[in-house]
Design a protein around this motif. Sequence first.
Motif, PDB file in Angstrom:
ATOM      1  N   GLY A 105      -9.302   7.452  -1.126  1.00 39.18           N
ATOM      2  CA  GLY A 105      -8.679   6.183  -0.777  1.00 39.18           C
ATOM      3  C   GLY A 105      -7.356   6.380  -0.061  1.00 39.18           C
ATOM      4  N   LEU A 106      -6.587   7.371  -0.481  1.00 35.15           N
ATOM      5  CA  LEU A 106      -5.274   7.615   0.115  1.00 35.15           C
ATOM      6  C   LEU A 106      -5.372   8.182   1.527  1.00 35.15           C
ATOM      7  N   LEU A 124       2.038   6.628  -6.715  1.00 37.77           N
ATOM      8  CA  LEU A 124       1.275   6.440  -7.946  1.00 37.77           C
ATOM      9  C   LEU A 124      -0.122   7.029  -7.793  1.00 37.77           C
ATOM     10  N   GLY A 125      -0.756   6.780  -6.644  1.00 33.77           N
ATOM     11  CA  GLY A 125      -2.089   7.323  -6.410  1.00 33.77           C
ATOM     12  C   GLY A 125      -2.105   8.836  -6.427  1.00 33.77           C
ATOM     13  N   LEU A 126      -1.092   9.460  -5.831  1.00 34.84           N
ATOM     14  CA  LEU A 126      -1.018  10.920  -5.819  1.00 34.84           C
ATOM     15  C   LEU A 126      -0.867  11.470  -7.240  1.00 34.84           C
ATOM     16  N   VAL A 127      -0.053  10.810  -8.055  1.00 36.03           N
ATOM     17  CA  VAL A 127       0.140  11.250  -9.436  1.00 36.03           C
ATOM     18  C   VAL A 127      -1.150  11.095 -10.237  1.00 36.03           C
ATOM     19  N   VAL A 128      -1.818   9.941 -10.082  1.00 35.14           N
ATOM     20  CA  VAL A 128      -3.083   9.709 -10.793  1.00 35.14           C
ATOM     21  C   VAL A 128      -4.124  10.738 -10.367  1.00 35.14           C
ATOM     22  N   ARG A 136       0.827  -1.202   0.000  1.00 30.90           N
ATOM     23  CA  ARG A 136       0.000   0.000   0.000  1.00 30.90           C
ATOM     24  C   ARG A 136       0.863   1.253   0.000  1.00 30.90           C
ATOM     25  N   SER A 137       1.933   1.249   0.797  1.00 32.15           N
ATOM     26  CA  SER A 137       2.809   2.417   0.863  1.00 32.15           C
ATOM     27  C   SER A 137       3.474   2.675  -0.483  1.00 32.15           C
ATOM     28  N   SER A 138       3.839   1.608  -1.179  1.00 36.50           N
ATOM     29  CA  SER A 138       4.501   1.782  -2.475  1.00 36.50           C
ATOM     30  C   SER A 138       3.550   2.323  -3.534  1.00 36.50           C
TER      31      SER A 138
END
Length: 303
Positions: A245-246, A21-25, A15-17
């Motif tokens: 989600g983050l 990616l989630g922030l960029v998306v 999840r941490s990794s």
Amino acid sequence: MHAEREAGTGTRELRSSLVPLGLVVGITAISTSPVLVRLGHLPALSLAFWRCLAGALLLAPFAWWPRRRRQPLERQEVGRLLAAGTFLAVHFGLFNASLSFTTVASAAVLVSASPLFVGLGAAMLGEPPSRRAWLGIGLATAGAAVIGLGDVGDVDLGPRALLGDAMAFAGAATFAGYLLLGRSIRQRLPVAAYAASVYGTAAALLLGACLVTGAALGGYPARSWLVVAAVIAGPQLLGHTVFNGLLATVTATVVAVVTLAEPLGASLLAWVVFAEVPSVWLFAGAPLVLAGVWLATVTPRSG
């Protein structure tokens, strides 16, 4: 037991990794919003209503499937959930309305003040930003101000601009409240259940606002409906929902600071789509925004 602990550690590391990616998306998705709004030519409140309603309906089937054993929310938590939806609806309403009174640049800058409110609120909730994060907030906010206010002197809107500015600044405060409440509730609710509930609450309130103001809810050309679909898929589901989600993993401060990169992404996209060449102020402010986001979101490795 040992195997279970190892599995749990592996899941947390995975999840941490995925957080970067989630922030960029998320930031890429919400950066498309200004361009899509311009392409759609829809009433601001109506577009906000449709994106929230569709988001709620699309996520609802995943909110309770698979069924999980979890304790029902307490009355106080339900109140926070409804409050988060209210903050989101007011945020959309204030920011969209502000664009009728002030410049897009001024509105974007003032609504980007949300990290300041989030930082203060997070401190009161027991998650105060570090010195490094505060420095990042300051740098990113300064960069956003340079980008947005660089050409304000060339526009004269008179006293009306003060009302629009106040609306946008209030929109920053409501967005901060939305993030802070989300950070609290996401510790208990899966993202689909949380997002469906918040979007549904916001949609109900925005529907009332549309009816009161007479904003048209239909009769749009096909191109406008395509824009609505794009806003739902992009800024709503890949933007707001990914950020929601983050919130179970990162603080509201991190998410708020990352959203300061939206004016940069939107300006670059407008350059491609509308051939709007960015002003020199974009290139002056962009390094500050990126440096601030990096400082606030990247934790230095301990030696």
